[in-house]
Scaffold this active site. Structure first.
Site, mmCIF file in Angstrom:
data_model
loop_
_atom_site.group_PDB
_atom_site.id
_atom_site.type_symbol
_atom_site.label_atom_id
_atom_site.label_comp_id
_atom_site.label_asym_id
_atom_site.label_seq_id
_atom_site.Cartn_x
_atom_site.Cartn_y
_atom_site.Cartn_z
ATOM 1 N N GLU A 77 -54.299 -87.970 -28.487
ATOM 2 C CA GLU A 77 -54.581 -86.661 -29.089
ATOM 3 C C GLU A 77 -54.248 -85.511 -28.150
ATOM 4 O O GLU A 77 -53.685 -84.493 -28.553
ATOM 5 C CB GLU A 77 -56.059 -86.563 -29.516
ATOM 6 C CG GLU A 77 -56.404 -87.375 -30.756
ATOM 7 C CD GLU A 77 -56.663 -88.852 -30.480
ATOM 8 O OE1 GLU A 77 -56.558 -89.279 -29.311
ATOM 9 O OE2 GLU A 77 -56.973 -89.579 -31.439
ATOM 10 N N HIS A 107 -67.367 -89.813 -36.940
ATOM 11 C CA HIS A 107 -66.320 -89.398 -37.891
ATOM 12 C C HIS A 107 -66.806 -88.349 -38.880
ATOM 13 O O HIS A 107 -66.131 -88.104 -39.866
ATOM 14 C CB HIS A 107 -65.831 -90.601 -38.721
ATOM 15 C CG HIS A 107 -64.958 -91.552 -37.988
ATOM 16 N ND1 HIS A 107 -65.428 -92.424 -37.050
ATOM 17 C CD2 HIS A 107 -63.620 -91.783 -38.055
ATOM 18 C CE1 HIS A 107 -64.424 -93.157 -36.580
ATOM 19 N NE2 HIS A 107 -63.320 -92.785 -37.173
#
Lengths: 334, 330
Positions: free
Chosen positions: B65, B134
């Site tokens: 990322e 999440h």
């Protein structure tokens, strides 16, 4: 640590070129010595990371780059800015925090930028510049521009995840990045062998299928040659290259460093290998440089520095009314 | 307006149309992120785009990322118009260094020399039983950072139209797409296109209370407003749309009319965007208020997995209705 160099002991073949390299290294050295003095005089504040001892790396690597290539550097980047062609005046004014500085005094010593010369900082997060360099190279690839992005970083960055991610991505996508690792043996005060399980740094890059070389970073001729070969490889293959330059910083990490982590003896030992001293000695032995020529060189540089300091002194302070400028762009759609 | 030809689609379709249009309109635009190509996007927002635009412009990345976000910054500096997709806001924390220390600061550190025309999209929020790594709503955190813009499209129109406007912006724009909204169905004009960013929108008008919200909570607020209307409580419902810069004029004007403000925000209460909005109302509309500003936020726990626990943690229609009722009737 031994200096095992894949490229070293290059012969002096060109007087003009050798003198040019000496001049460039000496400019950085004297400019930074003046900067340290001005720091003590409290004209320069914040952090000031000096490149003294490591000049051969920036100077040698610059020989392999064209005006169209890009450079991403670290917070120890005065030398990189100077060899990129930035004036001493705009760098000094930046360190003064004046509006005449290259970044209008918003960046300081650690954040030198130049759009025209494609210097993308002055990044003060260790490892933070590597992904940006990969992206610049990606932009070149997508726009079919045959350019190199040179990314300089210290060996400390090798411990960061971004180093490994960037090696992988640059190799996976075959992007034209010349990664230059300036291995000065200490990440601030932590020796390489105290922070890395494997201190043979090219092995790490090789693990990502990036071609590598190691060079004696105290020998500017060797660095220039190694960098030329490395950049040629990048231009020919379109893929990355990892060049380790083994070097040493003679001064403390910044102006706030009592240097408990290394011995005076070690520092003195490395100073004997000063890149400027060794090149000037070789030039003298060859009969290509004499004392009066060296004095003249020193005098020219002293004048340039004096003018830069004068420029910084005269430059205005930016108006506080402008404080919130440059948070967002002032005009336009891209 | 009533004459517009409409068609049915989902929020996901709208996002995908926005992406497709951007890729068609501007050669400099490309999409990169984890599983955006062959997989079609973890929420299928980029399905079939690889086939249409090829692997140079629809780039599957490694699970890196920080580096693919940083590469987006570099590519933007190098003349491209990248769209970086990060799977969810929780994963964006791995790229926070690049977002905060590079994207948000480049222009300022360089004294105006280098702007970063980058768009980063990511899913946000709970409601899908995905537990504590999440499901969070961290867009309010990002709204703390000067140098970036923070958008949260709640409607099909915005899901379709914000992307192009974000790409036209010279500075970094983060777009937060509430994951729970991807399957939401609705109607959109056949010729829907770019929409203005930076402005809130009044989606329902009423004189008694201002419901201020964004993202998935907007829909809960609208539902609550319909229930309240049956009881005779008329509410303004404001979709903030942009969390930075915050369009304070919109909610201050509403509060000046209704004299009561209830903020519904899926972020945690402490240090949230709802706290910021509340503070601005206190600072600028204190004497307009007939009741204290109130907030409905997520419970201050990492998101639990079990359905009933997750529902208890998230703002719900019933609590909006109850709070609004109490605020109006005492």
């Amino acid at each position: 640590m031994t200096i095992a160099s894949s490229v070293s002991g290059q012969p002096l073949v060109d007087q003009e070129h050798s003198l040019h390299l000496l001049h460039r290294m000496l400019r950085i050295r004297r400019f930074e010595e003046k900067s340290a003095e001005l720091y003590s005089a409290m004209k320069i504040r914040g952090f000031l990371h000096l490149y003294i001892g490591e000049e051969a790396v920036a100077v040698g690597v610059a020989e392999a780059l064209t005006a169209d290539d890009a450079v991403v550097a670290t917070y120890r980047e005065h030398g990189h800015a100077m060899v990129r062609g930035m004036s001493m005046a705009e760098i000094m004014a930046e360190m003064y925090g004046k509006v005449g500085g290259c970044s209008r005094g918003r960046g300081g010593s650690m954040h030198l930028f130049d759009a025209e010369r494609r210097l993308y900082g002055g990044n003060a997060i260790v490892g933070g510049g590597l992904p940006v360099a990969v992206g610049l190279a990606l932009a070149d690839r997508l726009q079919k521009k045959n350019r190199v992005t040179c990314c300089c970083f210290g060996e400390g960055a090798v411990a960061e995840g971004e180093f490994h991610e960037s090696m992988n991505l640059a190799a996976l996508w075959q992007l034209p990045v010349l990664f230059v690792c300036e291995n000065n043996l200490y990440a601030m005060g932590t020796a390489l062998q105290l922070s890395e399980s494997v201190i043979d740094l090219p092995r790490k890059a090789a693990a990502y299928a990036v071609p590598t070389a190691t060079v004696d970073g105290m020998d500017v001729i060797a660095v220039a040659e190694a960098a030329r070969k490395a950049s040629d490889t990048v231009r020919e293959t379109g893929g990355p290259f990892f060049l380790e330059c083994r070097t040493y910083r003679f001064r403390p990490h910044s102006m706030f460093d009592p240097e408990f982590y290394r011995s005076k003896q070690e520092v003195e030992g490395w100073k004997q290998r000063c890149p400027i001293l060794s090149l000037s000695n070789r030039l003298k032995e060859r009969g290509w440089l004499d004392e009066s020529a060296l004095e003249q060189l020193e005098a020219e540089i002293a004048t340039e520095i004096a003018e830069a300091v004068d420029f910084a002194e005269q430059s205005a302070w930016e108006s506080v009314e402008d404080l919130t400028r440059f948070v967002y762009s002032e005009s336009g759609v891209n | 307006m009533g004459q517009q030809e409409m068609r049915k689609l989902t929020y996901r379709d709208a996002v995908r149309e926005g992406l497709r249009e951007a890729l068609q309109k501007d050669e400099r635009v490309f999409l990169m992120g984890e599983d955006v190509g062959r997989y079609g996007g973890c929420f299928a927002a980029s399905k079939d785009l690889l086939e249409e635009f090829g692997p140079e412009r629809i780039r599957d990345t490694p699970l890196s990322e920080s580096t693919f976000t940083g590469a987006g910054i570099g590519a933007a500096l190098g003349g491209m118009r990248p769209i970086v997709e990060i799977m969810t806001v929780n994963f964006s924390l791995l790229a926070l260094d690049q977002i905060m220390n590079n994207a948000a600061t480049y222009l300022h550190m360089s004294g105006g020399l280098f702007n970063v025309p980058l768009v980063i999209r990511m899913a946000t929020g709970g409601g899908k039983q995905l537990a504590a790594q999440h499901s969070h709503s961290l867009e309010g955190w990002y709204a703390h950072i000067p140098g970036i813009k923070v958008l949260c499209p709640a409607t099909l129109e915005d899901a379709r139209g914000m992307l192009w406007s974000a790409l036209l912006d010279p500075d970094p724009v983060l777009i937060f797409e509430p994951a729970v909204l991807y399957p939401m169905e609705g109607e959109l004009a056949v010729d829907a296109g770019a929409v203005e960013i930076g402005k809130a929108k009044l989606l329902r008008e009423g004189k008694d209370l201002s419901l201020i919200s964004y993202g998935s909570c907007l829909h809960k607020s609208l539902e609550a407003a319909a229930i309240l209307a049956e009881e005779g409580i008329e509410t303004d419902v404001i979709d903030l749309r942009t969390l930075r810069p915050l369009d304070e004029k919109s909610f201050l004007a509403s509060v000046a009319k209704t004299h009561r403000a209830l903020i519904v925000d899926e972020g945690w209460r402490s240090g949230s965007i709802s706290a910021e909005i509340s503070a601005r109302i206190m600072e600028q509309a204190f004497y307009q208020l007939d009741a204290p500003v109130e907030r409905i936020c997520s419970a201050e726990v990492p998101m639990p997995y079990a359905k009933h626990m997750e529902e208890a943690a998230l703002p719900q229609v019933v609590s909006i209705v109850e709070t609004a009722r109490r605020m109006v009737h005492g």
